[in-house]
Design a protein around this motif. Structure first.
Motif, PDB file in Angstrom:
ATOM      1  N   ASP B  98       0.834  -1.208   0.000  1.00 43.11           N
ATOM      2  CA  ASP B  98       0.000   0.000   0.000  1.00 43.11           C
ATOM      3  C   ASP B  98       0.872   1.262   0.000  1.00 43.11           C
ATOM      4  OD1 ASP B  98      -2.749   0.623   0.023  1.00 43.11           O
ATOM      5  OD2 ASP B  98      -2.458   1.559   1.991  1.00 43.11           O
ATOM      6  N   SER B  99       1.929   1.244   0.807  1.00 41.67           N
ATOM      7  CA  SER B  99       2.778   2.446   0.897  1.00 41.67           C
ATOM      8  C   SER B  99       3.471   2.715  -0.438  1.00 41.67           C
ATOM      9  CB  SER B  99       3.815   2.316   2.018  1.00 41.67           C
ATOM     10  OG  SER B  99       4.878   1.491   1.631  1.00 41.67           O
ATOM     11  N   ILE B 100       3.865   1.677  -1.131  1.00 40.79           N
ATOM     12  CA  ILE B 100       4.547   1.881  -2.423  1.00 40.79           C
ATOM     13  C   ILE B 100       3.539   2.364  -3.470  1.00 40.79           C
ATOM     14  CG2 ILE B 100       5.871   0.791  -4.286  1.00 40.79           C
ATOM     15  CD1 ILE B 100       7.398   0.987  -1.630  1.00 40.79           C
ATOM     16  N   GLN B 101       2.412   1.657  -3.542  1.00 41.44           N
ATOM     17  CA  GLN B 101       1.449   1.998  -4.594  1.00 41.44           C
ATOM     18  C   GLN B 101       0.891   3.406  -4.397  1.00 41.44           C
ATOM     19  OE1 GLN B 101       1.079  -0.546  -7.087  1.00 41.44           O
ATOM     20  NE2 GLN B 101       0.404   1.275  -8.179  1.00 41.44           N
ATOM     21  N   LYS B 102       0.823   3.863  -3.145  1.00 42.18           N
ATOM     22  CA  LYS B 102       0.249   5.199  -2.885  1.00 42.18           C
ATOM     23  C   LYS B 102       1.310   6.259  -2.655  1.00 42.18           C
ATOM     24  CE  LYS B 102      -4.093   3.457  -1.099  1.00 42.18           C
ATOM     25  NZ  LYS B 102      -4.788   3.028   0.112  1.00 42.18           N
ATOM     26  N   ARG B 103       2.557   5.944  -2.963  1.00 42.15           N
ATOM     27  CA  ARG B 103       3.675   6.882  -2.828  1.00 42.15           C
ATOM     28  C   ARG B 103       3.812   7.367  -1.368  1.00 42.15           C
ATOM     29  NH1 ARG B 103       5.954  11.973  -3.698  1.00 42.15           N
ATOM     30  NH2 ARG B 103       7.624  11.943  -5.229  1.00 42.15           N
ATOM     31  N   GLY B 104       3.626   6.433  -0.456  1.00 35.13           N
ATOM     32  CA  GLY B 104       3.730   6.787   0.961  1.00 35.13           C
ATOM     33  C   GLY B 104       5.131   6.567   1.497  1.00 35.13           C
ATOM     34  N   SER B 105       5.216   6.498   2.824  1.00 38.13           N
ATOM     35  CA  SER B 105       6.512   6.314   3.458  1.00 38.13           C
ATOM     36  C   SER B 105       6.678   4.853   3.859  1.00 38.13           C
ATOM     37  CB  SER B 105       6.590   7.188   4.711  1.00 38.13           C
ATOM     38  OG  SER B 105       7.638   6.741   5.532  1.00 38.13           O
ATOM     39  N   MET B 106       7.729   4.222   3.360  1.00 39.92           N
ATOM     40  CA  MET B 106       7.958   2.820   3.692  1.00 39.92           C
ATOM     41  C   MET B 106       8.279   2.671   5.182  1.00 39.92           C
ATOM     42  SD  MET B 106      10.560   0.097   1.967  1.00 39.92           S
ATOM     43  CE  MET B 106      11.949   1.133   2.265  1.00 39.92           C
ATOM     44  N   GLY B 107       9.023   3.633   5.743  1.00 40.50           N
ATOM     45  CA  GLY B 107       9.391   3.575   7.160  1.00 40.50           C
ATOM     46  C   GLY B 107       8.150   3.584   8.054  1.00 40.50           C
TER      47      GLY B 107
END
Lengths: 295, 285
Positions: B98-107
């Motif tokens: 979800d974080s990758i697909q939504k350009r979020g923060s992996m940390g």
């Protein structure tokens, strides 16, 4: 004549250079020392920089000699409009000017996924489609406008390339639309051609050779994962035959070529000298050394 | 634009072999809901599936940077589970994708992954909850931090002025032994870092005797922007109660009223706000 050709006409040939990035001189080739020992072989230094690490002592030392530098960014997603923030622009331009960089350049794709933050670093090629071209063009125009420097997009390496275009067509479109030069990485192009089962010189029809200002060359190695073969851009001393073939072909046609970088800084200097000699033979550069004046 | 979707998708494929298998075996289900054209799907599936897994160390390299940021939490997790795979499974988790697909923060997605495992009782070390909350607070502040031009303060602070934390500042309340626990973990890591191979030995130091979770006493901490990121400082409970209101913009009057509802006197609330504005923990918005 476009603005770009006006600008480039005023830039002299830099010759053959070496790359480096933050701290690389401590582990591999120290460009200053190499240049001191072989002034006829190394004429400029290309510094790979990012906002996180900034400039290192070595590039400052090189810049203080007055020899040319170029600034290679390692932290901007050229194909992503949202990534080009004013903070990045201001700080990058400041660093480039601090080392008196002749131009800005760098792999034009993505240097990180998502936002620019720790752990997100991963060099990826652009999606080779027209929408990506247009977004890259906007970003390059903005960088050139704000920095007043040429910005040369470079074709990145990868094992997987997506998109319907050939990578040379993609960069030709960017260069014409953004009115910018091109940094053609011969090793990366060899990797691309291999990944699509194409001959090394495929795709050069209608390519704007006059916009090729800089070229990169570096070693690579054929590797395999679960039986799948790919070329690893490992920057070892010896470039692949296909890489040399591309370099030779383009040198003969790129009339505005100003610089060739041999990306070899992680190796021992003596492993790279023969190739520096070969590159200088292929692309000679007569540099006027500053004359000493004695009062 | 759909090529951004495709680009995010390539990252997920480069990290997660299980996902690669899913995409190639059942593309309609795996790619459901993603803004991709037919041509883009076809391009993706035309890539030899083996190509995605060429970098066998990618997950470990990336985990290293996550572990650096969540040093204490991940040490507690590894001490409890004794399985590197527990952390590694993050890259196949919904939080990661979800974080990758939504350009979020992996940390921050990683923190949420661990937090969910704790909520689901897959992780039980009692100290983990607050250690993870504290490390997450700092991680969030690091990401929010940005240089801003702070509006100069007027001579008199009228109570209709609006205030807010400067980016990268925040407060939190934690069980009283949280910092002590982190210090104990850091000491342990320092020891094993002297000779990492010692962890292979049966008589290697183990992470033991962690300070007990203090259920009644709390410590109050403030995260503030510093030269190299963010730093933590101890604050009083009254500071915490006043300042926590400034997570979102509000007037000084509102902040004081809310603090008074928590038992803080008006003059103390005024003093805390004025000091935080002077120290540029808060700013006028």
């Amino acid at each position: 004549m476009t603005k770009f050709f006006d600008k480039i006409a005023k830039i002299p040939r830099l010759g053959v250079g070496i790359s480096g990035e933050f701290g690389s001189a401590n582990k591999g080739i120290e460009a200053c020392l190499l240049q001191e020992n072989y002034p006829e072989l190394v004429h400029f230094f290309e510094y790979g920089g990012d906002l996180d690490r900034g400039l290192d002592e070595h590039v400052r030392r090189w810049a203080s000699t007055g020899l040319p530098t170029t600034y290679h960014f390692l932290d901007i997603n050229i194909e992503e409009r949202i990534d080009l923030t004013s903070d990045w622009l201001v700080e990058t331009i400041e660093m480039a000017k601090e080392i008196n960089a002749t131009w800005l350049c760098g792999d034009a794709g993505r240097w990180h996924f998502g936002r620019r933050e720790r752990g997100h670093q991963m060099l990826m090629p652009p999606i080779l489609c027209m929408d990506s071209v247009l977004e890259s063009v906007d970003n390059i125009r903005q960088i050139q406008e704000q920095s007043a420097l040429c910005c040369l997009p470079e074709n990145p390496p990868s094992v997987v390339y997506l998109g319907e275009m050939h990578i040379l067509e993609y960069f030709a479109e960017i260069a014409e639309r953004a009115d910018c030069g091109i940094l053609l990485d011969c090793a990366h192009l060899a990797i691309f051609q291999h990944s699509r089962n194409l001959a090394p010189l495929t795709g050069f029809d209608n390519f704007p050779f006059e916009r090729v200002i800089e070229m990169h060359i570096a070693g690579g190695v054929l590797k395999e994962t679960n039986g799948y073969q790919y070329i690893d851009d490992d920057h070892s001393p010896e470039p692949l035959e296909s890489t040399w073939q591309i370099l030779k072909y383009v040198i003969e046609r790129a009339k505005n070529l100003r610089a060739i970088v041999y990306e070899c800084e992680h190796n021992a200097a003596e492993e790279c000298l023969d190739n520096f000699i070969k590159l200088n033979e292929m692309f000679p550069c007569k540099i006027e050394t500053p004359k000493l004046t004695v009062k | 634009m759909s090529y951004h979707t495709l680009q995010h998708l390539t990252v997920r494929l480069l990290f997660d072999e299980k996902f690669v298998k899913f995409v190639y075996e059942d593309p309609d289900s795996a790619l459901l809901g993603l803004d991709l054209s037919k041509e883009e799907k076809a391009q993706l599936l035309a890539i030899d599936s083996r190509a995605w897994s060429y970098d066998s160390l990618r997950r470990l390299r990336t985990m290293r940077s996550l572990v650096e940021e969540f040093k204490a939490s991940t040490t507690l997790v590894l001490a409890e589970t004794r399985q590197l795979a527990f952390l590694d499974k993050f890259f196949s988790s919904p939080q990661f994708h979800d974080s990758i697909q939504k350009r979020g923060s992996m940390g921050l997605a990683f923190a949420e992954y661990l937090s969910e495992k704790f909520r689901q009782k897959e992780l039980k070390t009692p100290q983990l909850a607050d250690v993870l909350r504290l490390e997450s607070l700092m991680a969030r502040c690091r990401r929010e931090f940005q240089k801003i031009r702070v509006t100069p303060l007027p001579k008199t602070l009228k109570d209709d002025l609006r205030i807010k934390f400067v980016p990268g500042a925040d407060v939190g309340a934690f069980q009283a032994n949280t910092v002590l626990t982190i210090q104990k973990i850091e000491k342990y890591l320092f020891e094993v870092n002297l000779m990492p191979a010692m962890v292979l030995c049966d008589d290697a130091p183990r992470l033991m005797d962690l300070p007990a979770v203090e259920t009644k006493k709390k410590s109050y901490l403030m995260c503030v922007p510093a030269a190299n990121g963010v730093s933590l400082i101890d604050i009083e409970k009254s500071d915490y109660l006043v300042l926590i209101e400034a997570r979102s913009s509000l007037t000084i009057h509102q902040a004081i009223e809310r603090a008074m509802a928590s038992g803080i006197t008006k003059s103390i609330a005024q003093e805390i706000i004025a000091r935080a504005l002077e120290e540029q923990t808060l700013h006028l918005v």
